[in-house]
Motif scaffolding. Structure first.
Motif, PDB file in Angstrom:
ATOM      1  N   SER B 150       0.845  -1.195   0.000  1.00  0.00           N
ATOM      2  CA  SER B 150       0.000   0.000   0.000  1.00  0.00           C
ATOM      3  C   SER B 150       0.875   1.238   0.000  1.00  0.00           C
ATOM      4  CB  SER B 150      -0.910   0.037   1.228  1.00  0.00           C
ATOM      5  OG  SER B 150      -1.468  -1.220   1.437  1.00  0.00           O
ATOM      6  N   GLY B 151       1.932   1.199   0.813  1.00  0.00           N
ATOM      7  CA  GLY B 151       2.858   2.338   0.892  1.00  0.00           C
ATOM      8  C   GLY B 151       3.474   2.624  -0.466  1.00  0.00           C
ATOM      9  N   CYS B 152       3.939   1.588  -1.132  1.00  0.00           N
ATOM     10  CA  CYS B 152       4.570   1.757  -2.440  1.00  0.00           C
ATOM     11  C   CYS B 152       3.578   2.342  -3.438  1.00  0.00           C
ATOM     12  CB  CYS B 152       5.074   0.416  -2.971  1.00  0.00           C
ATOM     13  SG  CYS B 152       6.528  -0.180  -2.144  1.00  0.00           S
ATOM     14  N   TYR B 153       2.360   1.811  -3.395  1.00  0.00           N
ATOM     15  CA  TYR B 153       1.357   2.268  -4.352  1.00  0.00           C
ATOM     16  C   TYR B 153       1.054   3.749  -4.137  1.00  0.00           C
ATOM     17  CZ  TYR B 153      -2.954   2.525  -7.022  1.00  0.00           C
ATOM     18  OH  TYR B 153      -3.923   2.882  -7.931  1.00  0.00           O
ATOM     19  N   LEU B 154       0.859   4.108  -2.879  1.00  0.00           N
ATOM     20  CA  LEU B 154       0.557   5.508  -2.581  1.00  0.00           C
ATOM     21  C   LEU B 154       1.730   6.403  -2.955  1.00  0.00           C
ATOM     22  CD1 LEU B 154      -1.285   5.188   0.848  1.00  0.00           C
ATOM     23  CD2 LEU B 154      -2.272   5.638  -1.410  1.00  0.00           C
ATOM     24  N   PHE B 155       2.935   5.932  -2.686  1.00  0.00           N
ATOM     25  CA  PHE B 155       4.130   6.705  -2.995  1.00  0.00           C
ATOM     26  C   PHE B 155       4.204   6.982  -4.500  1.00  0.00           C
ATOM     27  CE2 PHE B 155       8.606   6.423  -4.418  1.00  0.00           C
ATOM     28  CZ  PHE B 155       9.068   7.614  -3.873  1.00  0.00           C
ATOM     29  N   LEU B 156       3.922   5.950  -5.294  1.00  0.00           N
ATOM     30  CA  LEU B 156       4.063   6.105  -6.742  1.00  0.00           C
ATOM     31  C   LEU B 156       2.920   6.907  -7.361  1.00  0.00           C
ATOM     32  CD1 LEU B 156       5.379   2.573  -7.719  1.00  0.00           C
ATOM     33  CD2 LEU B 156       6.621   4.729  -7.900  1.00  0.00           C
ATOM     34  N   THR B 157       1.715   6.805  -6.752  1.00  0.00           N
ATOM     35  CA  THR B 157       0.578   7.474  -7.392  1.00  0.00           C
ATOM     36  C   THR B 157       0.251   8.823  -6.781  1.00  0.00           C
ATOM     37  OG1 THR B 157      -0.875   6.232  -5.935  1.00  0.00           O
ATOM     38  CG2 THR B 157      -0.579   5.362  -8.166  1.00  0.00           C
ATOM     39  N   LYS B 158       0.539   9.016  -5.506  1.00  0.00           N
ATOM     40  CA  LYS B 158       0.051  10.221  -4.847  1.00  0.00           C
ATOM     41  C   LYS B 158       1.134  11.271  -4.568  1.00  0.00           C
ATOM     42  CE  LYS B 158      -4.084   8.406  -4.360  1.00  0.00           C
ATOM     43  NZ  LYS B 158      -5.010   8.672  -5.468  1.00  0.00           N
ATOM     44  N   THR B 159       2.409  10.873  -4.586  1.00  0.00           N
ATOM     45  CA  THR B 159       3.417  11.866  -4.226  1.00  0.00           C
ATOM     46  C   THR B 159       4.019  12.503  -5.469  1.00  0.00           C
ATOM     47  OG1 THR B 159       5.237  10.309  -4.251  1.00  0.00           O
ATOM     48  CG2 THR B 159       4.047  10.537  -2.169  1.00  0.00           C
ATOM     49  N   ASN B 160       4.620  13.641  -5.238  1.00  0.00           N
ATOM     50  CA  ASN B 160       5.272  14.383  -6.298  1.00  0.00           C
ATOM     51  C   ASN B 160       6.433  13.565  -6.875  1.00  0.00           C
ATOM     52  OD1 ASN B 160       5.782  16.530  -7.907  1.00  0.00           O
ATOM     53  ND2 ASN B 160       7.072  17.592  -6.409  1.00  0.00           N
ATOM     54  N   TYR B 161       7.181  12.927  -5.960  1.00  0.00           N
ATOM     55  CA  TYR B 161       8.343  12.145  -6.383  1.00  0.00           C
ATOM     56  C   TYR B 161       7.904  10.956  -7.243  1.00  0.00           C
ATOM     57  CZ  TYR B 161      13.312  11.314  -5.910  1.00  0.00           C
ATOM     58  OH  TYR B 161      14.640  11.204  -6.167  1.00  0.00           O
ATOM     59  N   GLY B 162       6.804  10.328  -6.854  1.00  0.00           N
ATOM     60  CA  GLY B 162       6.259   9.205  -7.619  1.00  0.00           C
ATOM     61  C   GLY B 162       5.857   9.657  -9.011  1.00  0.00           C
ATOM     62  N   LEU B 163       5.279  10.838  -9.075  1.00  0.00           N
ATOM     63  CA  LEU B 163       4.878  11.397 -10.372  1.00  0.00           C
ATOM     64  C   LEU B 163       6.104  11.569 -11.266  1.00  0.00           C
ATOM     65  CD1 LEU B 163       2.419  12.612 -11.922  1.00  0.00           C
ATOM     66  CD2 LEU B 163       3.174  14.844 -11.082  1.00  0.00           C
ATOM     67  N   LYS B 164       7.172  12.107 -10.674  1.00  0.00           N
ATOM     68  CA  LYS B 164       8.402  12.315 -11.443  1.00  0.00           C
ATOM     69  C   LYS B 164       8.946  10.985 -11.962  1.00  0.00           C
ATOM     70  CE  LYS B 164      10.171  16.504  -9.245  1.00  0.00           C
ATOM     71  NZ  LYS B 164      11.107  16.972  -8.209  1.00  0.00           N
ATOM     72  N   ILE B 165       8.909   9.963 -11.082  1.00  0.00           N
ATOM     73  CA  ILE B 165       9.416   8.657 -11.503  1.00  0.00           C
ATOM     74  C   ILE B 165       8.610   8.147 -12.690  1.00  0.00           C
ATOM     75  CG2 ILE B 165       9.566   6.216 -10.831  1.00  0.00           C
ATOM     76  CD1 ILE B 165      10.302   7.109  -8.034  1.00  0.00           C
ATOM     77  N   ARG B 166       7.279   8.271 -12.600  1.00  0.00           N
ATOM     78  CA  ARG B 166       6.445   7.777 -13.690  1.00  0.00           C
ATOM     79  C   ARG B 166       6.671   8.595 -14.949  1.00  0.00           C
ATOM     80  NH1 ARG B 166       0.993   8.395 -12.225  1.00  0.00           N
ATOM     81  NH2 ARG B 166       1.552   9.571 -10.361  1.00  0.00           N
ATOM     82  N   GLY B 167       6.856   9.902 -14.753  1.00  0.00           N
ATOM     83  CA  GLY B 167       7.109  10.774 -15.898  1.00  0.00           C
ATOM     84  C   GLY B 167       8.404  10.409 -16.599  1.00  0.00           C
ATOM     85  N   ALA B 168       9.441  10.172 -15.784  1.00  0.00           N
ATOM     86  CA  ALA B 168      10.750   9.836 -16.338  1.00  0.00           C
ATOM     87  C   ALA B 168      10.696   8.514 -17.090  1.00  0.00           C
ATOM     88  CB  ALA B 168      11.783   9.774 -15.232  1.00  0.00           C
ATOM     89  N   MET B 169       9.795   7.630 -16.644  1.00  0.00           N
ATOM     90  CA  MET B 169       9.662   6.346 -17.322  1.00  0.00           C
ATOM     91  C   MET B 169       8.915   6.524 -18.642  1.00  0.00           C
ATOM     92  SD  MET B 169       7.324   3.197 -16.153  1.00  0.00           S
ATOM     93  CE  MET B 169       5.888   4.117 -16.615  1.00  0.00           C
ATOM     94  N   GLU B 170       7.843   7.294 -18.621  1.00  0.00           N
ATOM     95  CA  GLU B 170       7.009   7.521 -19.806  1.00  0.00           C
ATOM     96  C   GLU B 170       7.824   8.165 -20.927  1.00  0.00           C
ATOM     97  OE1 GLU B 170       3.798   5.924 -19.196  1.00  0.00           O
ATOM     98  OE2 GLU B 170       3.728   6.778 -21.209  1.00  0.00           O
ATOM     99  N   ASN B 171       8.488   9.241 -20.596  1.00  0.00           N
ATOM    100  CA  ASN B 171       9.169  10.024 -21.618  1.00  0.00           C
ATOM    101  C   ASN B 171      10.395  10.698 -21.023  1.00  0.00           C
ATOM    102  OD1 ASN B 171       9.967  11.744 -23.633  1.00  0.00           O
ATOM    103  ND2 ASN B 171       7.853  12.188 -24.292  1.00  0.00           N
ATOM    104  N   PRO B 172      11.523  10.025 -21.019  1.00  0.00           N
ATOM    105  CA  PRO B 172      12.719  10.540 -20.350  1.00  0.00           C
ATOM    106  C   PRO B 172      13.160  11.890 -20.905  1.00  0.00           C
ATOM    107  CG  PRO B 172      13.043   8.273 -21.116  1.00  0.00           C
ATOM    108  CD  PRO B 172      11.736   8.722 -21.639  1.00  0.00           C
ATOM    109  N   ALA B 173      13.075  12.074 -22.231  1.00  0.00           N
ATOM    110  CA  ALA B 173      13.560  13.317 -22.832  1.00  0.00           C
ATOM    111  C   ALA B 173      12.731  14.503 -22.348  1.00  0.00           C
ATOM    112  CB  ALA B 173      13.498  13.206 -24.358  1.00  0.00           C
ATOM    113  N   LEU B 174      11.420  14.313 -22.352  1.00  0.00           N
ATOM    114  CA  LEU B 174      10.529  15.388 -21.911  1.00  0.00           C
ATOM    115  C   LEU B 174      10.745  15.681 -20.426  1.00  0.00           C
ATOM    116  CD1 LEU B 174       8.308  17.250 -22.920  1.00  0.00           C
ATOM    117  CD2 LEU B 174       6.619  15.545 -22.219  1.00  0.00           C
TER     118      LEU B 174
END
Lengths: 411, 295
Positions: B150-174
């Motif tokens: 649950s902690g991991c899920y919340l971290f990845l979906t709800k925090t700013n840092y999680g957003l950045k991680i997902r963003g970097a995965m989606e489109n590293p250049a952007l």
């Protein structure tokens, strides 16, 4: 006797070097570099030394047992050499690492036969290893082979002698004792390979002959980690006794899950016939307590010869992790070297394979760990004393001993 | 009823063990696109940490506490020195991580003398419901797994840092263009995955025993779980590993409880059957149970 004393140079440092290397070898770090290791005796004889090839697993998964075998071989050879050798000729040991890998082993064993021209080869721990190296030794190599480990039986190759206990020896005393204690319903959870399969044939036969009943017999992958259904079944079937032949790595998960169903606290008992003094490391104390085992030697066997030998071994290898125990084939290794000594004594020093083999076949009353043993002529197996023991605070209490139990193989 | 509770507990507990062990692999595979073949050895390192703590006389629980940090730090070091050179070559990365795993495994095999070591759980013993008894430590692992996931899920979906991680995965250049340091993010993610693996190893080692192949045992099932769940999301592989974890005791129970099946399904084949079932599911849902891009 033409015994020439060589100056004992660097003996201590050689030993410490050896200890260092065997520790490293056990770590698997220098395995590939050791292309055979020759341990020459301290003195020589005009007729040359008697060459014993030791082919055992110094590295890889079976290394803890293999190193115990190698240390035991050195101890036995030293004992014999210190007492004047075999008919005045000293023993020279040549080690080849079989690396827990039958593929590697075949080539290394061939080196013992062809390059070193050894008079006898002792070693191999797992059955797959024995199967792999027996033909290069006995058939193509025309050399005598002594196999030291407790095993599943049915090995009847000529010139191959087994010095460890057979299935019959391991359960002929144990099972009737367990049934007499009131255990009627047996479960036999096992690892899925040859040793448990063939051992269980004997076990089942003896259980049924004595009025017991096998309610569960199952074979699992060796590394299975989940046994909840099986231990659930053991509980619901009201099993009295679990005759265990699961081996590591699956073992830890099984004993724990069985314990946690409350099997022990409800009066259930367990036996495992390869458990020995090393088991305290890999079985949690509460899961080991009260477990039965049946082997050819325990440290608690109290006879003069074994006590002295054990003390001598511990003095030679102080603080070693590799103990002189039965489950690792070390006692079989000791017995094997004494067997060969007795054979050569009987041929009056003739090292020809056929002659020694014929002599070994009739050898009787040789001292080994746990008492005297005698070969059963024409079978390649030995009658030996067997001990039923129970784990008690890290020690094995001997609760029953039987003299000269017959191997019941190859008859 | 007792049987039902017992079976549910067994299935749930092994499911949680699988989730715990696979989660580190899933994070690294899904968020970084690297199939970390050294994952099993990170698990082993976690278990080994507990062993070292015990051998030096410290309590087992302190080793479990330290394991994720030590293994995480080790993962960070590996990322900075080796892994980051392989992001552009997925196949080479597999080989590199395999080599790293081999080195770790054989080193630890040496350090533990090639033996098996029983390790006691910090809380041993059982609790009883009705006629059945249950392992306390397995119960604790179930709770831990639910909390950690649950902690991991919340971290990845709800925090700013999680957003950045997902963003970097989606489109590293952007992501880089937006001022996000993808290098730092990747290093952090890899270390995080390693830390999870270390924690998993430390928590499950009392259930089994410490030996060199401890992590390897779970690796193949781990990859299957990632395939089953679908790489590219966090929930997918977690769901996949929960399913694999449920099937392992599940098939064994079926085998034991239903007489007809026990003739068809030997314990060995029950293990194989897990793989067959998973492969059939993957055949019909090649994209995985959960499609990419949901998180």
């Amino acid at each position: 006797m033409t015994k020439i004393d060589k100056p004992r140079v660097n003996d201590a440092s050689r030993r410490s070097f050896l200890k260092g290397t065997s520790a490293l070898a056990a770590a698997g770090w220098i395995g590939a570099l050791t292309g055979g290791f020759v341990l020459k005796p301290d003195w020589a004889h005009a007729a040359g030394s008697i060459k014993m090839g030791i082919a055992t697993d110094i590295t890889g998964g079976i290394a803890p047992s293999g190193n115990a075998n190698w240390q035991t071989a050195q101890f036995a050879a030293k004992q014999i050499n210190d007492a004047g050798g075999i008919l005045g000729r000293p023993i020279e040991l040549i080690l080849e690492d079989t690396a827990s890998d039958p593929g590697i082993a075949v080539g290394n064993v061939r080196r013992l036969v062809e390059r070193h021209k050894v008079d006898v080869i002792l070693g191999g721990i797992t059955s797959s290893m024995r199967e792999a190296i027996k033909n290069p030794i006995v058939k193509r190599g025309k050399t005598l082979y002594i196999y030291p480990q407790l095993y599943e039986g049915q090995e009847c190759t000529p010139h191959l002698y087994c010095t460890g206990p057979t299935p019959y020896q391991q359960c002929a005393e144990l099972i009737p004792y367990l049934i007499k204690q009131g255990n009627k319903r047996f479960a036999m959870p096992s690892a899925n390979y040859r040793w448990p399969q063939l051992l269980n044939v004997w076990t089942k036969r003896i259980i049924e002959e004595h009025g017991g009943e096998v309610v569960l017999e199952e074979y699992f992958p060796i590394d299975q980690v989940e046994y909840s259904a099986t231990v659930g079944k053991i509980k619901s079937e009201k099993v009295d006794h679990v005759f265990l032949t699961i081996i590591p790595p699956g073992l830890g998960a099984f004993t724990k899950q069985l314990y946690e169903t409350g099997f022990h606290s409800n009066g259930g008992t367990l036996s495992c016939v390869y458990y020995d003094e090393n088991s305290v490391n890999y079985v949690a104390p509460r899961e080991l307590e009260g477990v039965y085992s049946c082997l050819d030697y325990f440290h608690t066997v109290d006879d003069d010869f074994s006590n002295k030998a054990l003390a001598g071994y511990n003095e030679m290898w102080p603080g070693s992790n590799y103990k002189l125990t039965a489950g690792t084939a070390a006692t079989g290794m000791y017995r094997g070297i004494k067997l060969y000594e007795a054979g050569v004594n009987a041929t009056n020093g003739d090292l020809d394979r056929e002659a020694v083999s014929a002599a070994i076949d009739g050898v009787t009353n040789v001292q080994g760990m746990g008492g005297k043993f005698s070969m059963v002529p024409g079978t390649g197996h030995a009658a030996m004393n067997m001990y039923v023991a129970q784990a008690n605070g890290g020690k094995w209490d001997i609760i029953k001993s039987a003299n000269q139990v017959q191997p019941n193989e190859c008859a | 009823m007792d049987d039902f509770i017992k079976i549910t507990f067994d299935i749930l507990s092994f499911s949680c063990i699988m989730v715990l062990v696979v989660s580190g692999l899933a994070i690294i595979a899904s968020l970084m696109g690297i199939f970390n073949f050294a994952h099993g050895e990170f698990v082993l390192l976690g278990a080994y940490t507990v062993f070292v703590f015990r051998e030096t006389g410290l309590p087992v629980w302190s080793g479990m506490l330290a394991a994720p940090f030590l293994v995480g730090a080790f993962g960070l070091l590996l990322e900075i020195t080796i892994i980051k050179r392989f992001y552009k070559a997925a196949i080479a990365a597999m080989l590199a991580t395999y080599a790293i795993g081999l080195i770790i495994r054989e080193t630890i095999r040496g350090l533990i003398g090639g033996k098996f070591w029983a390790i006691e759980a910090p809380i041993e013993g059982v609790f009883e419901i009705g006629d059945s008894s249950f392992s306390i430590w397995r119960g604790i692992i179930i709770i831990f797994t639910i909390v950690i996931m649950s902690g991991c899920y919340l971290f990845l979906t709800k925090t700013n840092y999680g957003l950045k991680i997902r963003g970097a995965m989606e489109n590293p250049a952007l992501a880089r263009a937006c001022g996000i340091s993808t290098n730092k993010l990747y290093a952090f993610t890899f270390a995080f995955g390693a830390a999870l693996a270390g924690l998993a190893g430390a928590l499950v080692v009392p259930l089994y025993s410490l030996f060199a192949e401890l992590g390897l045992r779970f690796l193949v099932q781990g990859f299957l779980a990632v395939m089953l769940g679908g790489a590219g999301t966090f929930e997918g592989p977690v769901l996949g590993s929960a399913m694999i974890g449920a099937m392992v005791p599940g098939f064994q129970w079926l085998r034991v409880e239903i007489p007809f099946i026990s003739y068809l399904l030997s314990p060995v084949f029950a293990e194989v059957f897990v793989f067959i079932t998973a492969i059939i599911i993957v055949k019909f849902r090649p994209q995985g149970l959960i499609q990419k891009g949901r998180i």
